[in-house]
Design an enzyme around this catalytic site. Structure first.
Site, PDB file in Angstrom:
ATOM      1  CD  GLU A 109      -2.309  -7.192   3.299  1.00  0.00           C
ATOM      2  OE1 GLU A 109      -1.982  -6.066   2.880  1.00  0.00           O
ATOM      3  OE2 GLU A 109      -2.920  -7.370   4.361  1.00  0.00           O
ATOM      4  CD  GLU A 148       1.940  -5.109   5.796  1.00  0.00           C
ATOM      5  OE1 GLU A 148       2.717  -6.051   6.090  1.00  0.00           O
ATOM      6  OE2 GLU A 148       1.134  -5.174   4.852  1.00  0.00           O
ATOM      7  N   GLY A 196       0.578  -4.874   0.921  1.00  0.00           N
ATOM      8  CA  GLY A 196      -0.640  -4.990   0.109  1.00  0.00           C
ATOM      9  C   GLY A 196      -0.417  -5.766  -1.181  1.00  0.00           C
ATOM     10  CB  ALA A 247      -0.894  -0.019   1.234  1.00  0.00           C
TER      11      ALA A 247
END
Ligand code: COA
Length: 260
Positions: free
Chosen positions: A114, A134, A111, A66
Site C-alpha cells: 500500500e 490480509e 501495508g 502493518a
C-alpha cells in the site's frame, strides 16, 4: 527530527527514507507510521529536497506489512484510527508536490504494498514480491490498498490479488503496470539514482503541475482534468524556467532551471 525506526539522508537533492525495523522485516507499527509521517512533512517543507525515495532496510524486505502483533491486540476503535492514520499518511504521500519513488528491495506486502502504491514511481528488485495477503489474517487491506490497486489494475486483477492474498513476482508486477522497472537487486540503487537525478534538475513548477494533473486527474472527470491541466500549464508559462527551457532548446544548449 530524529527517528528510531527510520534512517534519513539527503544527498544532491534526493532525500532517502529507509524504514528500519529489520527484526520485523520493516513492518509498520504505529511508531514507525508516525515517524514516517514526520519524515515526509520535514521533506515536503525542505526546499533542498527535490525527490523523495522510500525504501526498506536490508536485502529481504521493503516493508512486510502493518505490524500484525499490534493489529491483533487492538480494539475495534483503535483499529479504525490505525486504518485512518495509515490512509492519511498514504494520501499525503500521493498528493505531495515532489516526486516520491519507492525502491522496492524485497517483500512489499500488505501495508508495504500500500505504501509502494501511494508513491508516484516504483522500481523493484527482481527479488521483490508484492501482495495484499490480509485475507489470510482474517482482515482486509486498510491503508488504501483496495482503492489504489483497483485504480491501477482494474477490478479483475484487484479482486484476484486481494481475494487470493497471493503475492506476485516483480516481473509480474511489471507486466501489470504496477512497477515502472525491475532490475537486479545489486542494480536497484543505480536505477533509483538514474530515475531521480533528472527530476532534481527539472523545472520544479513543471514537476508540480504534472504530479497534480496526473494524480488528481485519475479521480476526476475529463473536463475537470483538462481545466486543471490548462491552469497548471499557464502557471508553468509564468516562470523564468519556461523562458530558460524554451530558449535553451532554440539555442541548442542544456537548460539550467532555477526554480523561479
Ligand atoms: N508484522 C509483524 N511482524 C512481522 C511481519 C508483520 N507484518 N512480517 C514479518 N514479521 C516478523 C516475523 O513475525 C518474524 O519475527 P520473529 O523473528 O520475532 O518471529 C520476523 O519478522 C521474520 O519473519 P519470518 O516470517 O520469520 O520470515 P520468513 O522469511 O519466513 O517470511 C514473509 C517472510 C514476509 C513471507 C513473512 O514474514 C510474512 O508472511 N509476513 C507477513 C506478511 C503479511 O501478512 N503482511 C500483511 C500484514 S497486515
Amino acid at each position: 527530527m530524529s527517528f528510531e525506526n527510520l534512517a534519513v539522508v539527503t544527498r544532491g537533492g534526493i532525500h532517502t527514507i529507509t524504514i528500519k525495523r529489520p527484526a520485523k522485516l520493516n513492518a509498520l507499527n504505529r511508531q514507525t507510521l508516525q515517524e514516517l509521517y514526520g519524515a515526509i512533512i520535514d521533506a515536503s517543507g525542505d526546499d533542498k529536497v527535490r525527490v523523495i525515495v522510500i525504501t526498506g532496510y536490508g536485502d529481504k524486505a521493503f516493508v512486510a506489512g502493518a505490524d500484525i502483533g499490534e493489529i491483533r491486540d487492538q480494539s475495534p476503535v483503535e483499529a479504525r484510527s490505525f486504518s485512518q492514520f495509515g490512509q492519511n499518511l498514504m494520501s499525503m504521500i500521493q498528493s505531495l508536490d515532489k516526486p516520491v519513488i519507492a525502491a522496492i528491495n524485497g517483500f512489499a506486502l500488505g501495508g508495504g504494498m500500500e505504501l509502494a502504491l501511494a508513491c508516484h514511481l516504483r522500481i523493484a528488485s527482481d527479488t521483490a514480491r508484492l501482495g495484499l495477503p490480509e485475507i489470510k489474517l482474517g482482515i482486509m487491506p486498510g491503508f488504501g490498498g483496495t482503492q489504489r490497486l483497483l485504480r491501477l489494475v482494474g477490478t479483475t486483477l484487484a479482486l484476484e490479488m486481494t481475494l487470493s492474498g497471493e503475492p506476485i513476482t516483480a516481473q509480474r508486477a511489471h507486466q501489470l503496470g504496477l512497477v515502472n522497472q525491475v532490475v537486479a537487486a545489486d542494480e536497484l540503487e543505480a536505477a533509483i539514482s538514474s530515475m531521480a537525478k533528472p527530476l532534481v534538475k527539472a523545472a520544479p513548477e513543471a514537476v508540480r503541475g504534472i504530479l497534480q494533473a496526473i494524480m488528481q486527474g485519475a479521480d476526476i472527470n475529463l473536463e475537470a482534468g483538462l481545466a486543471l491541466e490548462t491552469a497548471r500549464f499557464a502557471l508553468c508559462c509564468a516562470t523564468e524556467d519556461m523562458k530558460e527551457g524554451t530558449s535553451a532548446f532554440l539555442e541548442k544548449r542544456t537548460a539550467e532551471f532555477k526554480g523561479r
